[in-house]
Design a protein around this motif. Structure first.
Motif, mmCIF file in Angstrom:
data_model
loop_
_atom_site.group_PDB
_atom_site.id
_atom_site.type_symbol
_atom_site.label_atom_id
_atom_site.label_comp_id
_atom_site.label_asym_id
_atom_site.label_seq_id
_atom_site.Cartn_x
_atom_site.Cartn_y
_atom_site.Cartn_z
ATOM 1 N N ALA A 118 0.853 -1.414 -0.426
ATOM 2 C CA ALA A 118 0.118 0.235 0.351
ATOM 3 C C ALA A 118 0.552 0.732 -0.217
ATOM 4 C CB ALA A 118 -0.928 -0.103 1.434
ATOM 5 N N LEU A 119 2.098 1.106 0.956
ATOM 6 C CA LEU A 119 3.078 2.127 1.053
ATOM 7 C C LEU A 119 3.212 2.538 -0.667
ATOM 8 C CD1 LEU A 119 3.737 4.498 2.495
ATOM 9 C CD2 LEU A 119 6.163 3.121 2.995
ATOM 10 N N PHE A 120 3.875 1.569 -1.389
ATOM 11 C CA PHE A 120 4.589 1.646 -2.269
ATOM 12 C C PHE A 120 3.606 1.784 -3.433
ATOM 13 C CE2 PHE A 120 6.173 0.254 -6.345
ATOM 14 C CZ PHE A 120 7.905 0.141 -6.273
ATOM 15 N N VAL A 121 2.673 1.655 -3.352
ATOM 16 C CA VAL A 121 1.286 2.243 -5.014
ATOM 17 C C VAL A 121 1.207 3.800 -3.622
ATOM 18 C CG1 VAL A 121 -0.869 2.321 -5.092
ATOM 19 C CG2 VAL A 121 0.635 0.096 -5.093
ATOM 20 N N ALA A 122 1.154 3.992 -2.993
ATOM 21 C CA ALA A 122 1.009 5.431 -2.706
ATOM 22 C C ALA A 122 2.112 6.392 -3.062
ATOM 23 C CB ALA A 122 0.554 5.418 -0.632
ATOM 24 N N LEU A 123 3.531 5.750 -2.450
ATOM 25 C CA LEU A 123 4.744 6.930 -3.205
ATOM 26 C C LEU A 123 4.333 6.670 -4.451
ATOM 27 C CD1 LEU A 123 7.176 5.663 0.074
ATOM 28 C CD2 LEU A 123 5.816 7.762 -0.297
ATOM 29 N N TYR A 124 4.509 5.654 -5.157
ATOM 30 C CA TYR A 124 4.441 5.679 -6.822
ATOM 31 C C TYR A 124 3.870 6.646 -6.821
ATOM 32 C CZ TYR A 124 4.632 4.593 -11.228
ATOM 33 O OH TYR A 124 4.561 4.612 -12.721
ATOM 34 N N LEU A 125 2.527 6.852 -6.543
ATOM 35 C CA LEU A 125 1.407 8.356 -6.987
ATOM 36 C C LEU A 125 1.570 9.251 -6.311
ATOM 37 C CD1 LEU A 125 -1.845 6.571 -6.623
ATOM 38 C CD2 LEU A 125 -0.998 6.848 -8.574
ATOM 39 N N LEU A 126 2.750 9.437 -5.502
ATOM 40 C CA LEU A 126 2.875 11.020 -4.635
ATOM 41 C C LEU A 126 4.723 11.400 -6.070
ATOM 42 C CD1 LEU A 126 2.980 12.994 -2.928
ATOM 43 C CD2 LEU A 126 5.383 11.634 -1.906
ATOM 44 N N GLY A 127 4.747 10.114 -6.600
ATOM 45 C CA GLY A 127 5.972 10.142 -7.596
ATOM 46 C C GLY A 127 5.743 10.609 -8.597
ATOM 47 N N LEU A 128 4.287 10.259 -9.132
ATOM 48 C CA LEU A 128 4.321 10.787 -10.484
ATOM 49 C C LEU A 128 3.233 12.413 -10.469
ATOM 50 C CD1 LEU A 128 1.516 7.817 -10.994
ATOM 51 C CD2 LEU A 128 4.057 8.773 -12.252
ATOM 52 N N ILE A 129 3.163 12.631 -9.095
ATOM 53 C CA ILE A 129 2.026 14.572 -9.043
ATOM 54 C C ILE A 129 3.600 15.136 -9.274
ATOM 55 C CG2 ILE A 129 1.308 15.154 -7.094
ATOM 56 C CD1 ILE A 129 -0.449 13.273 -6.723
ATOM 57 N N GLN A 130 4.802 14.560 -7.867
ATOM 58 C CA GLN A 130 5.724 15.283 -8.421
ATOM 59 C C GLN A 130 6.460 15.792 -9.579
ATOM 60 O OE1 GLN A 130 8.510 13.012 -5.231
ATOM 61 N NE2 GLN A 130 7.543 14.344 -4.110
ATOM 62 N N ALA A 131 6.880 14.538 -10.200
ATOM 63 C CA ALA A 131 6.905 14.521 -11.489
ATOM 64 C C ALA A 131 6.633 15.624 -12.624
ATOM 65 C CB ALA A 131 7.079 13.398 -12.584
ATOM 66 N N PHE A 132 5.369 15.901 -12.411
ATOM 67 C CA PHE A 132 4.475 17.350 -12.713
ATOM 68 C C PHE A 132 4.089 17.612 -12.237
ATOM 69 C CE2 PHE A 132 3.831 13.149 -15.482
ATOM 70 C CZ PHE A 132 5.018 13.224 -15.933
ATOM 71 N N THR A 133 4.998 17.789 -11.217
ATOM 72 C CA THR A 133 4.119 19.502 -10.954
ATOM 73 C C THR A 133 5.805 20.620 -9.920
ATOM 74 O OG1 THR A 133 4.068 18.383 -8.593
ATOM 75 C CG2 THR A 133 1.795 18.729 -10.045
ATOM 76 N N VAL A 134 6.692 19.595 -9.420
ATOM 77 C CA VAL A 134 7.810 20.376 -9.562
ATOM 78 C C VAL A 134 8.413 20.914 -10.382
ATOM 79 C CG1 VAL A 134 10.490 19.673 -7.762
ATOM 80 C CG2 VAL A 134 7.938 18.152 -7.300
ATOM 81 N N ARG A 135 8.946 22.033 -9.429
ATOM 82 C CA ARG A 135 9.648 23.168 -10.902
ATOM 83 C C ARG A 135 11.036 24.198 -10.720
ATOM 84 N NH1 ARG A 135 6.313 21.873 -14.113
ATOM 85 N NH2 ARG A 135 4.106 22.779 -14.521
ATOM 86 N N HIS A 136 11.573 23.722 -9.670
ATOM 87 C CA HIS A 136 12.614 23.855 -8.628
ATOM 88 C C HIS A 136 13.478 22.991 -7.784
ATOM 89 C CE1 HIS A 136 9.944 27.354 -9.396
ATOM 90 N NE2 HIS A 136 11.207 28.228 -9.777
ATOM 91 N N ASP A 137 15.145 22.804 -7.888
ATOM 92 C CA ASP A 137 15.600 22.390 -7.049
ATOM 93 C C ASP A 137 15.403 22.319 -5.913
ATOM 94 O OD1 ASP A 137 17.298 23.965 -6.781
ATOM 95 O OD2 ASP A 137 18.752 23.454 -8.340
#
Length: 144
Positions: A118-137
């Protein structure tokens, strides 16, 4: 370069050494460079500049301190492929968040495999969200 015996301990040392590496006893002065008008050459006959500056311990580096901006494309690829492991967080300098993801996954793997999934799936979804929303280091530099 030849080996000679240390005057104090008898250890074999280079004739160019200013002091014995074993006992620290000072040795005679190293041989002076070639007389003026002579060119000292290194391997392959390349001339050696004996007056070239030497980098010493504690000296400030003259290397550029500015790093190239992080690649947005590589950030997205890392987030898609390794989102739950937080590699994309490490890439942009968010070491704490990346380490937290890895530690949480390891703890869940040991504690309860069902929660791990469950945590793996949640962190994968969080990673996908971060991939397209994070704009700065982590330093605020825009991803290139």
């Amino acid at each position: 370069m030849a080996l000679v015996s240390c005057k104090e301990c008898g250890r074999q040392i280079s004739d160019q050494a200013a002091a014995c590496p074993g006992c620290g006893a000072p040795q005679r002065q190293a041989r002076s460079p070639a007389p003026s008008g002579h060119v000292i050459t290194g391997p392959g006959g390349v001339p050696v500049d004996l007056a070239a500056p030497v980098f010493e311990i504690g000296q400030q580096s003259t290397l550029p301190t500015q790093l190239a901006p992080s690649s947005r494309t590589l950030y997205i690829v890392l987030a898609i492929l390794f989102g739950p492991l937080g590699f994309h967080d490490f890439y942009i300098g968010k070491f704490g968040l990346g380490a937290l993801k890895i530690i949480a996954l390891l703890l869940m793997l040991v504690a309860e495999p069902l929660f791990f999934a469950a945590l793996f799936v949640a962190l994968y979804l969080l990673g996908l969200i971060q991939a397209f929303t994070v704009r700065h280091d982590s330093k605020g530099t825009p991803l290139a």
